[in-house]
Design an enzyme around this catalytic site. Sequence first.
Site, PDB file in Angstrom:
ATOM      1  N   TRP A 103       0.832  -1.210   0.000  1.00 17.20           N
ATOM      2  CA  TRP A 103       0.000   0.000   0.000  1.00 17.20           C
ATOM      3  C   TRP A 103       0.856   1.246   0.000  1.00 17.20           C
ATOM      4  CZ3 TRP A 103      -4.254  -1.286  -1.988  1.00 17.20           C
ATOM      5  CH2 TRP A 103      -4.896  -2.478  -1.645  1.00 17.20           C
ATOM      6  N   ASP A 172      -2.144   6.562   6.038  1.00 19.29           N
ATOM      7  CA  ASP A 172      -3.157   5.628   5.571  1.00 19.29           C
ATOM      8  C   ASP A 172      -3.450   4.718   6.764  1.00 19.29           C
ATOM      9  OD1 ASP A 172      -4.621   3.572   4.483  1.00 19.29           O
ATOM     10  OD2 ASP A 172      -3.204   3.104   2.872  1.00 19.29           O
ATOM     11  N   LYS A 196     -12.511  -2.071   6.284  1.00 15.36           N
ATOM     12  CA  LYS A 196     -11.751  -2.917   7.190  1.00 15.36           C
ATOM     13  C   LYS A 196     -12.325  -2.811   8.598  1.00 15.36           C
ATOM     14  CE  LYS A 196      -8.926  -3.348   3.633  1.00 15.36           C
ATOM     15  NZ  LYS A 196      -7.951  -2.482   3.001  1.00 15.36           N
TER      16      LYS A 196
HETATM   17  C1  LIG Z   1      -7.377  -2.065   1.798  1.00 14.55           C
HETATM   18  C2  LIG Z   1      -6.338  -1.025   1.878  1.00 14.55           C
HETATM   19  C3  LIG Z   1      -6.221  -0.022   0.907  1.00 14.55           C
HETATM   20  C4  LIG Z   1      -7.085   0.028  -0.333  1.00 14.55           C
HETATM   21  O1  LIG Z   1      -8.343   0.432  -0.012  1.00 14.55           O
HETATM   22  P1  LIG Z   1      -9.458   0.706  -1.151  1.00 14.55           P
HETATM   23  O2  LIG Z   1     -10.555   1.331  -0.338  1.00 14.55           O
HETATM   24  O3  LIG Z   1      -9.811  -0.619  -1.726  1.00 14.55           O
HETATM   25  O4  LIG Z   1      -8.886   1.623  -2.150  1.00 14.55           O
HETATM   26  C5  LIG Z   1      -5.251   0.949   1.085  1.00 14.55           C
HETATM   27  N1  LIG Z   1      -4.453   0.938   2.167  1.00 14.55           N
HETATM   28  C6  LIG Z   1      -4.529  -0.023   3.114  1.00 14.55           C
HETATM   29  C7  LIG Z   1      -3.609   0.036   4.281  1.00 14.55           C
HETATM   30  C8  LIG Z   1      -5.471  -1.026   3.003  1.00 14.55           C
HETATM   31  O5  LIG Z   1      -5.561  -1.975   3.956  1.00 14.55           O
END
Ligand SMILES: *Cc1c(COP(=O)(O)O)cnc(C)c1O
Length: 361
Positions: A103, A172, A196
Amino acid sequence: MTKRIFNFNAGPAALPLEVLSEIQTEFLDFKGSGMSITEVSHRSSWFDEVINDAVLRVKRLLNLGEGHEVLFLQGGASLQFSMVPMNLLPDDQVADYVNTGSWSVKAIREAQVLGKKVRVAASSEDRDFNYIPKNVDFHADAAYVHITSNNTIRGTQWKSFPNTGDVPLISDMSSDIMGRTLDVAPFGLIYAGAQKNLGPSGVTLVIIRRDMLERVPDTLPTMLKYTTFAAKNSMFNTPPCFAIYALGLVLKWLDEKVGGISRIEEINQQKAGLLYSYLDESDFYRGTAEEEDRSTMNVTFRLTNESLEETFIAEALANGLGGLKGHRSVGGCRASIYNATTLEAVQALVSFMADFERRYG
Ligand SMILES: *Cc1c(COP(=O)(O)O)cnc(C)c1O
């Protein structure tokens, strides 16, 4: 009888059963409107209450003051990889990124695609991203420092955040937001896809410090500017109404049923502790992340005999334990144990793992 499994999916992931039941109960007639929440206008007082409550709950749970805006955006966490540099990184400045896995790699790449200047201030690529870098080479002139607080795929997590002085941190937090207590003070912006730890997919939570909004250039397309959504309570256009509604219910559950973030943090530590101590004891399984950096949200592991992994995952599912396959880019196994995954689910997993070890070990 409805059949429910113990769900260890990485995302979309388990939601609290209480929340799903509440959605079911009021799905056809939302608060006496005679309509479903999926049918009411986003300009109605019904939806106003929903979105305002969700914003308030985010603020309350994270102790945000007036200095922060809470936004609900679309495009997933992945769009934030672009929006962050577009809005907050002027072309003549540099941003520091820490690379802790897939990511982070994507976040770096999207900034570079825009022609922005990016410095990789630290990376854990040398050991297959199984740890969090400790010595990070930050620059005082950086526009911001970007980190991934929890690495969903590799199972690592920042336990304390780097001190970047006056340079705002951006994180993030898709896979650990609201999973542990957090001091938001050093953060200029936090983003998280909801699917999540917060709700269903379709909405991304963005928390932005007000002074960061001053950086947003006028030249950006309207739909890609944080200021557009900050000025309109996330309703410049039709927002993802259902996802915001469900996210609000998850936060109400966290706030009122669980008892807030410090309580869920204890429960999460208990869940992760149970699983990791079993992995540590066993010679049959092994955790893949460095002990000091391992995540309380995504527990990544291998079977010593990797050829048994497929059988392990299939038998687990046959026993009502789903979602244990590792991310396709790394293989192996992963148990995602976000807020909505119960201690009971983790206990069931550990006892299945012990049974499997007895039979195949
Ligand atoms: C799942 C995830 C993403 C991607 O998320 P989307 O909403 O599918 O774009 C980005 N960063 C992390 C840390 C993730 O776990």
